[in-house]
Write an enzyme that holds these catalytic residues in place. Structure first.
Site, PDB file in Angstrom:
ATOM      1  N   TYR A 275      41.817  54.000  59.825  1.00  0.00           N
ATOM      2  CA  TYR A 275      42.626  53.504  60.955  1.00  0.00           C
ATOM      3  C   TYR A 275      43.674  54.544  61.352  1.00  0.00           C
ATOM      4  O   TYR A 275      43.847  54.860  62.524  1.00  0.00           O
ATOM      5  CB  TYR A 275      43.313  52.189  60.564  1.00  0.00           C
TER       6      TYR A 275
ATOM      7  N   GLY B 127      41.361  45.000  74.755  1.00  0.00           N
ATOM      8  CA  GLY B 127      41.910  44.183  73.666  1.00  0.00           C
ATOM      9  C   GLY B 127      43.101  43.360  74.120  1.00  0.00           C
ATOM     10  O   GLY B 127      44.114  43.269  73.414  1.00  0.00           O
ATOM     11  N   ALA B 128      42.964  42.721  75.295  1.00  0.00           N
ATOM     12  CA  ALA B 128      44.094  41.938  75.826  1.00  0.00           C
ATOM     13  C   ALA B 128      44.031  40.482  75.381  1.00  0.00           C
ATOM     14  O   ALA B 128      44.758  39.646  75.901  1.00  0.00           O
ATOM     15  CB  ALA B 128      44.111  42.034  77.344  1.00  0.00           C
TER      16      ALA B 128
ATOM     17  N   SER C 103      44.827  39.378  72.396  1.00  0.00           N
ATOM     18  CA  SER C 103      45.861  39.008  71.417  1.00  0.00           C
ATOM     19  C   SER C 103      46.910  40.103  71.306  1.00  0.00           C
ATOM     20  O   SER C 103      46.771  41.173  71.912  1.00  0.00           O
ATOM     21  CB  SER C 103      45.235  38.740  70.038  1.00  0.00           C
ATOM     22  N   GLY C 104      47.947  39.813  70.536  1.00  0.00           N
ATOM     23  CA  GLY C 104      48.956  40.804  70.165  1.00  0.00           C
ATOM     24  C   GLY C 104      49.554  41.575  71.331  1.00  0.00           C
ATOM     25  O   GLY C 104      49.918  41.009  72.373  1.00  0.00           O
TER      26      GLY C 104
ATOM     27  N   SER D  14      50.465  55.335  67.044  1.00  0.00           N
ATOM     28  CA  SER D  14      51.305  54.650  66.055  1.00  0.00           C
ATOM     29  C   SER D  14      52.044  55.603  65.140  1.00  0.00           C
ATOM     30  O   SER D  14      51.596  56.713  64.868  1.00  0.00           O
ATOM     31  CB  SER D  14      50.484  53.710  65.186  1.00  0.00           C
TER      32      SER D  14
ATOM     33  N   GLY E 157      48.250  43.701  73.468  1.00  0.00           N
ATOM     34  CA  GLY E 157      47.500  43.708  74.730  1.00  0.00           C
ATOM     35  C   GLY E 157      47.775  42.458  75.546  1.00  0.00           C
ATOM     36  O   GLY E 157      48.011  42.535  76.764  1.00  0.00           O
TER      37      GLY E 157
HETATM   38  P1  NDP Z   1      45.538  42.657  67.553  1.00  0.00           P
HETATM   39  O1  NDP Z   1      44.533  42.542  66.475  1.00  0.00           O
HETATM   40  O2  NDP Z   1      46.383  41.499  67.883  1.00  0.00           O
HETATM   41  O3  NDP Z   1      44.844  43.145  68.896  1.00  0.00           O
HETATM   42  C1  NDP Z   1      43.761  44.014  68.878  1.00  0.00           C
HETATM   43  C2  NDP Z   1      42.880  43.720  70.046  1.00  0.00           C
HETATM   44  O4  NDP Z   1      41.765  44.610  69.999  1.00  0.00           O
HETATM   45  C3  NDP Z   1      42.300  42.304  70.017  1.00  0.00           C
HETATM   46  O5  NDP Z   1      42.325  41.804  71.322  1.00  0.00           O
HETATM   47  C4  NDP Z   1      40.870  42.521  69.573  1.00  0.00           C
HETATM   48  O6  NDP Z   1      39.947  41.582  70.066  1.00  0.00           O
HETATM   49  C5  NDP Z   1      40.605  43.870  70.226  1.00  0.00           C
HETATM   50  N1  NDP Z   1      39.404  44.498  69.680  1.00  0.00           N
HETATM   51  C6  NDP Z   1      39.120  44.774  68.402  1.00  0.00           C
HETATM   52  N2  NDP Z   1      37.895  45.313  68.312  1.00  0.00           N
HETATM   53  C7  NDP Z   1      37.403  45.378  69.569  1.00  0.00           C
HETATM   54  C8  NDP Z   1      36.184  45.807  70.119  1.00  0.00           C
HETATM   55  N3  NDP Z   1      35.184  46.262  69.359  1.00  0.00           N
HETATM   56  N4  NDP Z   1      36.011  45.738  71.452  1.00  0.00           N
HETATM   57  C9  NDP Z   1      36.988  45.238  72.237  1.00  0.00           C
HETATM   58  N5  NDP Z   1      38.160  44.794  71.771  1.00  0.00           N
HETATM   59  C10 NDP Z   1      38.354  44.859  70.442  1.00  0.00           C
HETATM   60  O7  NDP Z   1      46.461  43.927  67.145  1.00  0.00           O
HETATM   61  P2  NDP Z   1      47.719  44.602  67.842  1.00  0.00           P
HETATM   62  O8  NDP Z   1      48.073  43.895  69.064  1.00  0.00           O
HETATM   63  O9  NDP Z   1      48.723  44.808  66.799  1.00  0.00           O
HETATM   64  O10 NDP Z   1      47.122  46.046  68.191  1.00  0.00           O
HETATM   65  C11 NDP Z   1      47.086  46.556  69.487  1.00  0.00           C
HETATM   66  C12 NDP Z   1      47.336  48.050  69.444  1.00  0.00           C
HETATM   67  O11 NDP Z   1      48.637  48.310  68.945  1.00  0.00           O
HETATM   68  C13 NDP Z   1      46.388  48.828  68.548  1.00  0.00           C
HETATM   69  O12 NDP Z   1      46.009  50.007  69.208  1.00  0.00           O
HETATM   70  C14 NDP Z   1      47.231  49.162  67.338  1.00  0.00           C
HETATM   71  O13 NDP Z   1      46.801  50.344  66.733  1.00  0.00           O
HETATM   72  C15 NDP Z   1      48.576  49.344  67.994  1.00  0.00           C
HETATM   73  N6  NDP Z   1      49.730  49.255  67.127  1.00  0.00           N
HETATM   74  C16 NDP Z   1      50.028  48.073  66.494  1.00  0.00           C
HETATM   75  C17 NDP Z   1      51.150  48.007  65.687  1.00  0.00           C
HETATM   76  C18 NDP Z   1      51.515  46.766  64.967  1.00  0.00           C
HETATM   77  O14 NDP Z   1      52.501  46.817  64.238  1.00  0.00           O
HETATM   78  N7  NDP Z   1      50.792  45.654  65.128  1.00  0.00           N
HETATM   79  C19 NDP Z   1      52.025  49.174  65.505  1.00  0.00           C
HETATM   80  C20 NDP Z   1      51.595  50.345  66.214  1.00  0.00           C
HETATM   81  C21 NDP Z   1      50.509  50.366  67.013  1.00  0.00           C
HETATM   82  P3  NDP Z   1      39.744  40.126  69.360  1.00  0.00           P
HETATM   83  O15 NDP Z   1      40.888  39.319  69.856  1.00  0.00           O
HETATM   84  O16 NDP Z   1      38.429  39.711  69.915  1.00  0.00           O
HETATM   85  O17 NDP Z   1      39.752  40.365  67.910  1.00  0.00           O
HETATM   86 MG1  PMR Z   2      54.967  50.422  56.802  1.00  0.00          MG
HETATM   87  C1  PMR Z   2      60.948  52.793  58.511  1.00  0.00           C
HETATM   88  C2  PMR Z   2      59.976  52.429  57.735  1.00  0.00           C
HETATM   89  C3  PMR Z   2      58.682  51.851  58.098  1.00  0.00           C
HETATM   90  C4  PMR Z   2      58.152  51.505  59.317  1.00  0.00           C
HETATM   91  C5  PMR Z   2      58.767  51.631  60.676  1.00  0.00           C
HETATM   92  C6  PMR Z   2      56.827  51.020  59.087  1.00  0.00           C
HETATM   93  C7  PMR Z   2      55.929  50.626  60.088  1.00  0.00           C
HETATM   94  N1  PMR Z   2      56.593  51.028  57.730  1.00  0.00           N
HETATM   95  C8  PMR Z   2      57.721  51.533  57.096  1.00  0.00           C
HETATM   96  C9  PMR Z   2      57.912  51.748  55.738  1.00  0.00           C
HETATM   97  C10 PMR Z   2      57.052  51.305  54.725  1.00  0.00           C
HETATM   98  N2  PMR Z   2      55.846  50.705  54.916  1.00  0.00           N
HETATM   99  C11 PMR Z   2      57.307  51.424  53.299  1.00  0.00           C
HETATM  100  C12 PMR Z   2      58.535  52.027  52.677  1.00  0.00           C
HETATM  101  C13 PMR Z   2      56.207  50.870  52.675  1.00  0.00           C
HETATM  102  C14 PMR Z   2      55.969  50.733  51.170  1.00  0.00           C
HETATM  103  C15 PMR Z   2      56.358  49.438  50.652  1.00  0.00           C
HETATM  104  C16 PMR Z   2      55.321  50.423  53.691  1.00  0.00           C
HETATM  105  C17 PMR Z   2      54.093  49.797  53.447  1.00  0.00           C
HETATM  106  C18 PMR Z   2      53.180  49.483  54.456  1.00  0.00           C
HETATM  107  C19 PMR Z   2      51.863  48.968  54.287  1.00  0.00           C
HETATM  108  C20 PMR Z   2      51.180  48.606  53.005  1.00  0.00           C
HETATM  109  N3  PMR Z   2      53.427  49.669  55.822  1.00  0.00           N
HETATM  110  C21 PMR Z   2      52.304  49.310  56.464  1.00  0.00           C
HETATM  111  C22 PMR Z   2      51.350  48.881  55.576  1.00  0.00           C
HETATM  112  C23 PMR Z   2      50.198  48.523  56.325  1.00  0.00           C
HETATM  113  O1  PMR Z   2      49.123  48.088  55.929  1.00  0.00           O
HETATM  114  C24 PMR Z   2      50.472  48.788  57.770  1.00  0.00           C
HETATM  115  C25 PMR Z   2      49.604  49.933  58.204  1.00  0.00           C
HETATM  116  O2  PMR Z   2      49.692  51.013  57.733  1.00  0.00           O
HETATM  117  O3  PMR Z   2      48.748  49.643  59.148  1.00  0.00           O
HETATM  118  C26 PMR Z   2      47.975  50.774  59.541  1.00  0.00           C
HETATM  119  C27 PMR Z   2      51.917  49.245  57.783  1.00  0.00           C
HETATM  120  C28 PMR Z   2      52.768  49.574  58.826  1.00  0.00           C
HETATM  121  N4  PMR Z   2      54.055  50.029  58.621  1.00  0.00           N
HETATM  122  C29 PMR Z   2      54.655  50.201  59.833  1.00  0.00           C
HETATM  123  C30 PMR Z   2      53.715  49.863  60.854  1.00  0.00           C
HETATM  124  C31 PMR Z   2      53.982  49.945  62.323  1.00  0.00           C
HETATM  125  C32 PMR Z   2      52.568  49.489  60.230  1.00  0.00           C
HETATM  126  C33 PMR Z   2      51.330  48.968  60.903  1.00  0.00           C
HETATM  127  C34 PMR Z   2      50.729  49.178  62.104  1.00  0.00           C
HETATM  128  C35 PMR Z   2      50.247  50.474  62.645  1.00  0.00           C
HETATM  129  O4  PMR Z   2      50.632  51.549  62.337  1.00  0.00           O
HETATM  130  O5  PMR Z   2      49.464  50.349  63.528  1.00  0.00           O
END
Ligand code: NDP
Ligand code: PMR
Length: 395
Positions: free
Chosen positions: A270, A89-90, A92-93, A222, A95
């Site tokens: 997820y 998944g490199a 975007s984001g 995460s 990766g």
């Molecule tokens: P992105 O959507 O930007 O990146 C995800 C990547 O995964 C994309 O390159 C996507 O490809 C690829 N992908 C999805 N499905 C497949 C598949 N079937 N086969 C191969 N590749 C696939 O998201 P993030 O960069 O945010 O996520 C990267 C990682 O970080 C994840 O593991 C996520 O759980 C983790 N993470 C993200 C957080 C956040 O706040 N964003 C917080 C904590 C963890 P394509 O470009 O083709 O869609």
């Molecule tokens: Mg969250 C310290 C508080 C904190 C942090 C670090 C995150 C990270 N979130 C926090 C708090 C809250 N979030 C609170 C108080 C709320 C209620 C308003 C809230 C809501 C929320 C939603 C609806 N947060 C979310 C969502 C998502 O859809 C995201 C998610 O769960 O994706 C799985 C998300 C996230 N919050 C984060 C992080 C890192 C995410 C997304 C990515 C992930 O875990 O991969």
């Protein structure tokens, strides 16, 4: 090299469109509903021509006969070999940012393992990565055949494997109905966990063969899978229960699509998949660290609120989420910064400890974080491992 010999050189077209209908969703008290047309574009697969042969220097290290009189140039070659890292998944984001950070050092060749070749190529170009520092190879983690083909193609490339980063993920917070992988597993757990599980198991041998000073297998975790945090307590909470749905194959026919056997919920699926990622890292550590010396690690890179991960969320969420994380939770991190963090876990000499879940504090200093009770449950990790082996056909 005859690219047609490589499985990844074939053109595959995914057919059809799928209409995903979104459920009523509420974020911060505002209720919204809408429909999203998710079109799966045809994926064009190509294989790169520039398969550099493994340099003699790599082999030479295992074939030195008179170690006492190693020449200076041999020593130099040893320290200068580029590391080879596979990042899923490199395109975007996180990766992409990690690929860029590592490529820029000039010390790494990045294999960008992506499902959309053209998207990955464009992403690498626009990130300014220079061609000699990366190769794009096709990998669709939602198909176990594709995972196996990727492993074959990678082996045929002749490159060593020094670090594997399991980064790719899908998040379907608004899906009303479950979607499925090619083998019929619920899509989030199927892609984020099972695809990576098979990939890691198959590539473990390759990692083990590497002569790189620090070999690592990283699985991105995460905070939201950890119920010992505020973020992990936002409903729906991650919970694997007694794994009954998982044991049943997550297919929605004779079993639930959810690991715990409950009703489908994309956001929970997820978060459950992230617990599986973190449990798998620890199980790998317990089973293989001592024997292989490989470092197994997971991490929470920070809240990268701008990435494509939230592409299926409602527009209001996508608009409010970044400022909410920036100014209220203060958990926001830029893609660039998150890439530097993951790049540290790949290559920093101080992050070699195995079995660790890394996080970063406000000053961007890394520290060993605590996982929730469930995400560190030894018995559950073993069960998840055993069921996963069966589901991906390894047992
Ligand atoms: P992105 O959507 O930007 O990146 C995800 C990547 O995964 C994309 O390159 C996507 O490809 C690829 N992908 C999805 N499905 C497949 C598949 N079937 N086969 C191969 N590749 C696939 O998201 P993030 O960069 O945010 O996520 C990267 C990682 O970080 C994840 O593991 C996520 O759980 C983790 N993470 C993200 C957080 C956040 O706040 N964003 C917080 C904590 C963890 P394509 O470009 O083709 O869609
Ligand atoms: Mg969250 C310290 C508080 C904190 C942090 C670090 C995150 C990270 N979130 C926090 C708090 C809250 N979030 C609170 C108080 C709320 C209620 C308003 C809230 C809501 C929320 C939603 C609806 N947060 C979310 C969502 C998502 O859809 C995201 C998610 O769960 O994706 C799985 C998300 C996230 N919050 C984060 C992080 C890192 C995410 C997304 C990515 C992930 O875990 O991969």
């Amino acid at each position: 090299m005859a690219t047609s010999l490589l499985p990844s050189a074939v053109s595959i077209h995914k057919e059809g469109k799928s209409l995903v209908s979104l459920k009523e969703t509420s974020f911060m008290g505002i209720s919204v509903s809408e429909h999203l047309s998710a079109e799966f574009s045809p994926t064009i697969l190509r294989s790169k021509r520039e398969f550099h042969q493994r340099t003699g220097s790599i082999r030479a290290q295992t074939a030195v006969i008179t170690p006492t009189i190693k020449s200076a140039s041999q020593e130099k070659k040893k320290t200068l070999r580029k590391g080879c890292v596979v990042i899923t998944g490199a395109s975007s984001g996180l990766g992409l940012a990690t690929a860029k950070a590592l490529a820029e050092t000039g010390k790494w060749h990045v294999i960008m393992a992506c499902r959309d070749f053209l998207k990955a190529e464009r992403a690498a170009k626009s990130a300014g990565m220079s061609k000699e520092n990366y190769t794009i190879m096709h990998l669709d983690l939602s198909s176990l055949d594709s995972v196996r083909q990727f492993v074959d193609s990678f082996r045929q490339s002749g490159r060593p494997l020094d670090v594997l980063v399991n980064n790719a993920a899908v998040y379907q917070p608004t899906a009303r109905q479950p979607a499925f992988t090619a083998e019929g597993f619920e899509l989030s757990v199927g892609t984020n966990h099972l695809g990576h599980f098979l990939l890691s198991r198959l590539l473990l041998d390759d990692l083990n063969k590497s002569d790189y000073p620090s070999k690592r297998l990283i699985i991105v975790g995460s905070i939201t899978g950890n119920t010992n945090t505020l973020a992990g307590n936002v409903p729906p909470k991650a919970n694997l229960g007694d794994l009954r749905g998982f044991a049943g194959g997550l297919n929605g026919l004779n079993s639930s699509t959810m690991i715990d056997g409950g009703n489908f919920d994309g956001a929970k699926a997820y978060k459950d998949s992230k617990i599986c990622n973190m449990l798998t890292m620890q199980e790998f550590h317990r089973r293989y660290h001592e024997e292989t010396g490989i470092t197994f690690a997971s991490l929470y890179p920070g809240c990268i609120a701008t990435t494509g991960l939230f592409r299926e969320h409602i527009p209001l969420f996508r608009a409010l989420f970044p400022p909410f994380q920036k100014y209220i939770t203060k958990g926001f991190v830029s893609e660039e910064e998150s890439g530097k963090r993951l790049a540290q876990v790949v290559s920093d000499p101080s992050l070699t400890k195995s079995g660790v879940y890394w996080s970063w504090n406000k000053d961007s200093a890394s520290f060993e974080n605590q996982l929730s009770k469930e995400a560190s449950n030894v018995d559950k990790a073993r069960k998840v491992w055993e069921i996963s082996e069966k589901l991906v056909g390894l047992a």
